[in-house]
Structure formats: structure tokens, C-alpha cells
Design an enzyme around this catalytic site. Sequence first.
Site, PDB file in Angstrom:
ATOM      1  N   PRO A  37       0.819  -1.222   0.000  1.00 27.57           N
ATOM      2  CA  PRO A  37       0.000   0.000   0.000  1.00 27.57           C
ATOM      3  C   PRO A  37       0.855   1.275   0.000  1.00 27.57           C
ATOM      4  O   PRO A  37       1.861   1.347   0.693  1.00 27.57           O
ATOM      5  CB  PRO A  37      -0.787  -0.098   1.310  1.00 27.57           C
ATOM      6  CG  PRO A  37      -0.715  -1.515   1.732  1.00 27.57           C
ATOM      7  CD  PRO A  37       0.572  -2.050   1.183  1.00 27.57           C
ATOM      8  N   LYS A  86       1.856   6.928   4.329  1.00 31.70           N
ATOM      9  CA  LYS A  86       1.297   5.581   4.296  1.00 31.70           C
ATOM     10  C   LYS A  86       0.710   5.182   5.646  1.00 31.70           C
ATOM     11  O   LYS A  86       0.521   4.001   5.909  1.00 31.70           O
ATOM     12  CB  LYS A  86       2.397   4.578   3.929  1.00 31.70           C
ATOM     13  CG  LYS A  86       3.115   4.874   2.628  1.00 31.70           C
ATOM     14  CD  LYS A  86       4.162   3.803   2.397  1.00 31.70           C
ATOM     15  CE  LYS A  86       5.239   4.258   1.451  1.00 31.70           C
ATOM     16  NZ  LYS A  86       6.311   3.254   1.339  1.00 31.70           N
ATOM     17  N   ARG A 123       0.481 -11.406   6.506  1.00 33.90           N
ATOM     18  CA  ARG A 123       1.855 -11.799   6.821  1.00 33.90           C
ATOM     19  C   ARG A 123       2.383 -11.097   8.059  1.00 33.90           C
ATOM     20  O   ARG A 123       3.563 -11.125   8.339  1.00 33.90           O
ATOM     21  CB  ARG A 123       2.751 -11.550   5.616  1.00 33.90           C
ATOM     22  CG  ARG A 123       2.538 -12.632   4.570  1.00 33.90           C
ATOM     23  CD  ARG A 123       3.662 -12.651   3.579  1.00 33.90           C
ATOM     24  NE  ARG A 123       3.322 -11.884   2.410  1.00 33.90           N
ATOM     25  CZ  ARG A 123       4.204 -11.391   1.566  1.00 33.90           C
ATOM     26  NH1 ARG A 123       5.487 -11.562   1.781  1.00 33.90           N
ATOM     27  NH2 ARG A 123       3.820 -10.720   0.512  1.00 33.90           N
TER      28      ARG A 123
END
Length: 267
Positions: free
Chosen positions: A9, A65, A118
Site C-alpha cells: 500500500p 502511508k 503476513r
Amino acid sequence: MPDAYTNMPELPDLELDKRQVDAHAVGRTVRAVTVRDKRVLEQPASTLERGVKGRRFAHSERHGKNLFIHLDDGHALLMHFGMTGYLKFAKSDETLQKSEAVVFELDDDRRLSYCSRRMLGRIELVETVQDYLDAHRIGPDALSLDARGFRERLGQRGGLKAALMDQSKLAGLGNVYSDETLFQAGLHPRTPLNALKEDDFVRLFRCMREVLETAIEHEGKRPELPADWLTPHRHEDERCPRCGSPWSVAQVGGRTTFWCPKDQPER
Ligand SMILES: [Zn+2]
């Protein structure tokens, strides 16, 4: 050389997450918090559970982010999505998926889940947004800068792509959208910053904004971006949509980088 991080992302993806949060979570009170996988936490589960339970999600803020959900007591919930993290909204009685690492039960019988397959993301209750940004040396959001600020943040030293991805200089660009910005600007990713002229910075800045805003308009769906962009053709078997050259692919700034050898000549 497959690029395992292609879907990581970046700013546009986080902007879409923010819009989801604004539409479905802001204004709601958190009835319960359940940590189902502690590996995404930076603090004890009890800190998060106690700090968020009973609080109202007051408003949200994206910075690069990072997504922050402000609570009504002044604290904020930080979410960073690592490589594979995402948000999920569901009805409370829907079966929980394995990937739902932290679950916030809302007062409208829905839940907001922070998902990570993950476990490389991060979720944390923070005192203030600024404290977090300072502690992690996160620079200004890429879309908050004007052309002059952009140039100042990039500085004079090092290579162009590494600087664009350096979150302490400007926050939000990752591997894919920095490559796209350089492609649009016709600049080689290894161009030394001190070789750039005034009009290069102006063009680069304009391209960065265009890339980020267009990606947001396309809801972050990378294959659906304009056909003359790099990103929809970001594969070693494909070619530059503008001139037909095979891509140059190499590690730049530690990441698999694509560029057109003809449209982005080395300086
Ligand atoms: Zn080309």
C-alpha cells in the site's frame, strides 16, 4: 526477478482506507476490542484494548502511508499496513476470517477489522499523531507540499528515486508510484539530485501530484490506471506503452525498479 512488493500500500491506497473509515467508523463508539494476533502490535494487547474500548472514533487522518483514527479522548489509533495489510468492515455476526488480527466491535452491530496476512503491518495506540511522526522520523505528507517545499525536502544529495521513497523526506510514495512519477517526468531513477534543474523539479512535482491524484480517482486499482502509464504494464515481458522499448529493470534504492531506457535517459 519478480517484485513481491508490487502491491504494497502507498498513499492512494491509504487515502481510500481513510474514506472507508470516514464512511463506516467515524462517529461510532467502540464496544469491544479483540486482539486475535499479537504479532501486529507494538505494545501489550491490554494497552490497546483498554485504551480504545468505550471510546468514540472522532475523525481520521492520513499521513503518507499511515492512517490515524483519532479517539474522543485525544489519543489516536495508528494503522500501518506493511505489505499485505488492509481494513475490513463486516456485520458483527459474520464469521471471522483468520486474517482479522484486531477487531473493533462498533455500536451499530458492525465491526472494523485490521487484517494482515503476513503480520508485517502495525497497529498502535499513540499519544498524539505528532509524537508518532517525530519518533519515526516521518516527513510531511507528499500531497501537503507545494513545489518549493517539495524541492527543499528532496534536498541535493543522493539519487532521485531513493529520495522520493525516503519517508523522512516526504511521506507516501513507495516503489510503484515513485517509478510511475519518474516515468511521467521522463527522469532516470538514478539521476543525482544535484543534476536536476529548476524545471525538472517543477515537472517532477506536477507529475507526482498527477500520479497520486489519478491513482486515488481509480480507487487504487493499478491495472486500471491510464494505458499510457508504466504501472499497468509493470511486468518484465511488457514494453513501454509510449515508445515500445523493453523495460529496464534493476535494483535502485533497494527496490525492483522499472524505467524506459529511451524516455528516461541517464544523465
Ligand atoms: Zn518509452
